[in-house]
Design a protein around this motif. Structure first.
Motif, mmCIF file in Angstrom:
data_model
loop_
_atom_site.group_PDB
_atom_site.id
_atom_site.type_symbol
_atom_site.label_atom_id
_atom_site.label_comp_id
_atom_site.label_asym_id
_atom_site.label_seq_id
_atom_site.Cartn_x
_atom_site.Cartn_y
_atom_site.Cartn_z
ATOM 1 N N SER A 1 -17.579 -26.458 -69.503
ATOM 2 C CA SER A 1 -16.824 -26.058 -68.314
ATOM 3 C C SER A 1 -16.503 -27.261 -67.445
ATOM 4 C CB SER A 1 -17.612 -25.025 -67.511
ATOM 5 O OG SER A 1 -17.728 -23.830 -68.251
ATOM 6 N N MET A 2 -17.436 -28.194 -67.345
ATOM 7 C CA MET A 2 -17.183 -29.406 -66.565
ATOM 8 C C MET A 2 -16.005 -30.192 -67.157
ATOM 9 S SD MET A 2 -21.002 -30.771 -65.602
ATOM 10 C CE MET A 2 -20.412 -32.176 -64.646
ATOM 11 N N VAL A 3 -15.963 -30.293 -68.472
ATOM 12 C CA VAL A 3 -14.853 -31.002 -69.119
ATOM 13 C C VAL A 3 -13.523 -30.303 -68.793
ATOM 14 C CG1 VAL A 3 -13.813 -31.599 -71.353
ATOM 15 C CG2 VAL A 3 -16.255 -32.007 -70.956
ATOM 16 N N GLY A 4 -13.509 -28.976 -68.904
ATOM 17 C CA GLY A 4 -12.306 -28.225 -68.589
ATOM 18 C C GLY A 4 -11.901 -28.368 -67.131
ATOM 19 N N ILE A 5 -12.869 -28.365 -66.235
ATOM 20 C CA ILE A 5 -12.591 -28.485 -64.804
ATOM 21 C C ILE A 5 -12.099 -29.898 -64.473
ATOM 22 C CG2 ILE A 5 -13.683 -28.480 -62.514
ATOM 23 C CD1 ILE A 5 -15.476 -26.153 -63.682
ATOM 24 N N ILE A 6 -12.688 -30.901 -65.113
ATOM 25 C CA ILE A 6 -12.221 -32.276 -64.920
ATOM 26 C C ILE A 6 -10.760 -32.383 -65.345
ATOM 27 C CG2 ILE A 6 -12.436 -34.638 -65.834
ATOM 28 C CD1 ILE A 6 -15.515 -34.156 -65.777
ATOM 29 N N LEU A 7 -10.421 -31.796 -66.483
ATOM 30 C CA LEU A 7 -9.024 -31.810 -66.936
ATOM 31 C C LEU A 7 -8.112 -31.066 -65.964
ATOM 32 C CD1 LEU A 7 -9.470 -31.246 -70.774
ATOM 33 C CD2 LEU A 7 -8.645 -33.309 -69.630
ATOM 34 N N MET A 8 -8.569 -29.924 -65.462
ATOM 35 C CA MET A 8 -7.772 -29.134 -64.514
ATOM 36 C C MET A 8 -7.503 -29.943 -63.243
ATOM 37 S SD MET A 8 -8.627 -25.409 -62.741
ATOM 38 C CE MET A 8 -9.291 -24.752 -64.241
ATOM 39 N N ALA A 9 -8.531 -30.609 -62.728
ATOM 40 C CA ALA A 9 -8.359 -31.393 -61.508
ATOM 41 C C ALA A 9 -7.462 -32.604 -61.753
ATOM 42 C CB ALA A 9 -9.722 -31.836 -60.969
ATOM 43 N N ALA A 10 -7.584 -33.231 -62.920
ATOM 44 C CA ALA A 10 -6.725 -34.377 -63.236
ATOM 45 C C ALA A 10 -5.269 -33.927 -63.378
ATOM 46 C CB ALA A 10 -7.211 -35.060 -64.512
ATOM 47 N N ILE A 11 -5.053 -32.780 -64.013
ATOM 48 C CA ILE A 11 -3.697 -32.237 -64.147
ATOM 49 C C ILE A 11 -3.130 -31.914 -62.768
ATOM 50 C CG2 ILE A 11 -2.406 -30.202 -64.936
ATOM 51 C CD1 ILE A 11 -4.231 -30.296 -67.464
ATOM 52 N N TYR A 12 -3.956 -31.379 -61.891
ATOM 53 C CA TYR A 12 -3.522 -31.095 -60.527
ATOM 54 C C TYR A 12 -3.017 -32.369 -59.848
ATOM 55 C CZ TYR A 12 -3.743 -29.938 -55.597
ATOM 56 O OH TYR A 12 -3.427 -29.766 -54.275
ATOM 57 N N GLU A 13 -3.783 -33.453 -59.961
ATOM 58 C CA GLU A 13 -3.372 -34.719 -59.355
ATOM 59 C C GLU A 13 -2.096 -35.249 -60.006
ATOM 60 O OE1 GLU A 13 -4.423 -36.505 -56.726
ATOM 61 O OE2 GLU A 13 -5.838 -34.918 -56.254
ATOM 62 N N HIS B 1 5.559 -26.333 -57.509
ATOM 63 C CA HIS B 1 4.747 -26.103 -56.314
ATOM 64 C C HIS B 1 3.868 -24.860 -56.483
ATOM 65 C CE1 HIS B 1 3.650 -26.469 -52.129
ATOM 66 N NE2 HIS B 1 3.962 -25.203 -51.933
ATOM 67 N N MET B 2 4.433 -23.812 -57.074
ATOM 68 C CA MET B 2 3.637 -22.595 -57.326
ATOM 69 C C MET B 2 2.457 -22.913 -58.240
ATOM 70 S SD MET B 2 6.488 -19.516 -57.650
ATOM 71 C CE MET B 2 6.348 -19.566 -59.383
ATOM 72 N N ILE B 3 2.703 -23.667 -59.301
ATOM 73 C CA ILE B 3 1.619 -24.040 -60.212
ATOM 74 C C ILE B 3 0.575 -24.871 -59.481
ATOM 75 C CG2 ILE B 3 1.044 -25.384 -62.275
ATOM 76 C CD1 ILE B 3 3.817 -24.572 -63.377
ATOM 77 N N GLN B 4 1.032 -25.800 -58.651
ATOM 78 C CA GLN B 4 0.112 -26.642 -57.889
ATOM 79 C C GLN B 4 -0.746 -25.806 -56.939
ATOM 80 O OE1 GLN B 4 1.967 -29.933 -55.859
ATOM 81 N NE2 GLN B 4 0.154 -30.336 -54.630
ATOM 82 N N ILE B 5 -0.149 -24.813 -56.302
ATOM 83 C CA ILE B 5 -0.914 -23.940 -55.396
ATOM 84 C C ILE B 5 -2.004 -23.203 -56.171
ATOM 85 C CG2 ILE B 5 -0.781 -21.811 -54.037
ATOM 86 C CD1 ILE B 5 1.955 -22.778 -53.039
ATOM 87 N N VAL B 6 -1.639 -22.629 -57.313
ATOM 88 C CA VAL B 6 -2.621 -21.877 -58.111
ATOM 89 C C VAL B 6 -3.756 -22.793 -58.560
ATOM 90 C CG1 VAL B 6 -2.970 -20.612 -60.268
ATOM 91 C CG2 VAL B 6 -0.998 -20.086 -58.826
ATOM 92 N N LEU B 7 -3.411 -23.964 -59.106
ATOM 93 C CA LEU B 7 -4.457 -24.900 -59.539
ATOM 94 C C LEU B 7 -5.336 -25.324 -58.369
ATOM 95 C CD1 LEU B 7 -2.655 -27.282 -62.065
ATOM 96 C CD2 LEU B 7 -4.488 -25.664 -62.553
ATOM 97 N N GLY B 8 -4.720 -25.582 -57.218
ATOM 98 C CA GLY B 8 -5.489 -25.984 -56.046
ATOM 99 C C GLY B 8 -6.478 -24.919 -55.603
ATOM 100 N N TYR B 9 -6.024 -23.672 -55.583
ATOM 101 C CA TYR B 9 -6.939 -22.588 -55.201
ATOM 102 C C TYR B 9 -8.018 -22.365 -56.256
ATOM 103 C CZ TYR B 9 -4.560 -21.232 -50.947
ATOM 104 O OH TYR B 9 -4.045 -21.217 -49.678
ATOM 105 N N PHE B 10 -7.668 -22.493 -57.530
ATOM 106 C CA PHE B 10 -8.698 -22.399 -58.570
ATOM 107 C C PHE B 10 -9.774 -23.461 -58.351
ATOM 108 C CE2 PHE B 10 -6.230 -20.223 -62.285
ATOM 109 C CZ PHE B 10 -6.243 -19.040 -61.585
ATOM 110 N N LEU B 11 -9.346 -24.694 -58.108
ATOM 111 C CA LEU B 11 -10.318 -25.774 -57.891
ATOM 112 C C LEU B 11 -11.157 -25.521 -56.645
ATOM 113 C CD1 LEU B 11 -8.029 -28.767 -58.864
ATOM 114 C CD2 LEU B 11 -10.006 -27.929 -60.151
ATOM 115 N N MET B 12 -10.527 -25.004 -55.590
ATOM 116 C CA MET B 12 -11.270 -24.686 -54.380
ATOM 117 C C MET B 12 -12.322 -23.603 -54.660
ATOM 118 S SD MET B 12 -10.054 -22.810 -50.883
ATOM 119 C CE MET B 12 -9.804 -21.333 -51.838
ATOM 120 N N LEU B 13 -11.913 -22.567 -55.380
ATOM 121 C CA LEU B 13 -12.861 -21.485 -55.680
ATOM 122 C C LEU B 13 -13.987 -21.959 -56.587
ATOM 123 C CD1 LEU B 13 -10.346 -18.533 -56.113
ATOM 124 C CD2 LEU B 13 -12.020 -18.848 -54.266
#
Length: 137
Positions: free
Chosen positions: A33-45, A87-99
């Motif tokens: 899960s950490m690997v997946g989350i790291i990828l999600m956060a990097a994709i967000y950036e 922007h919509m994708i960025q919002i969703v990824l941002g809220y996922f990372l926040m949660l």
């Protein structure tokens, strides 16, 4: 008096992450899960920096040679609609990372932070502007 620790950081390996189907109960699950989350956060950036690049490119197109714009901006232009979709994708990824961060699981919080740092390192080294006011990522 019983104290609830639901709002405190913990290092448990048992966690529900975002959805009922994303449950970890051992170290393999946490590390995966950490690997997946790291990828999600990097994709967000990466997405955030790509949108900035598109904005700067579109602004240059609209400004033309400085005297008269070569094109007029439009709410229904292809680039604006594409930016809106991103922007919509960025919002969703941002809220996922926040949660994910709000699980208060230290390992998952580290993954969000490391992923954001890796994403920034990979994608923002040639940043088009120096705007550092993006408080909410």
């Amino acid at each position: 008096m019983q104290v609830s620790n639901s709002m405190s950081f913990h290092i448990s390996v048992e966690e529900i992450i975002l959805f009922d189907g994303w449950v970890v109960s051992d170290w393999q699950g946490v590390v995966g899960s950490m690997v997946g989350i790291i990828l999600m956060a990097a994709i967000y950036e990466g997405l955030k920096n790509y949108r900035e690049y598109l904005f700067v490119s579109a602004s240059a197109l609209y400004q033309g040679n400085g005297k008269c714009p070569t094109k007029q901006p439009s709410m229904f232009s292809g680039i604006h609609l594409f930016q809106t979709f991103l922007h919509m994708i960025q919002i969703v990824l941002g809220y996922f990372l926040m949660l994910i961060f709000m699980t208060y699981n230290v390992w998952l919080c580290i993954a969000v932070t490391v992923g954001g740092a890796i994403g920034y390192w990979l994608f923002a080294w040639r940043k088009a502007s120096s705007d550092i006011t993006d408080c909410c990522n």
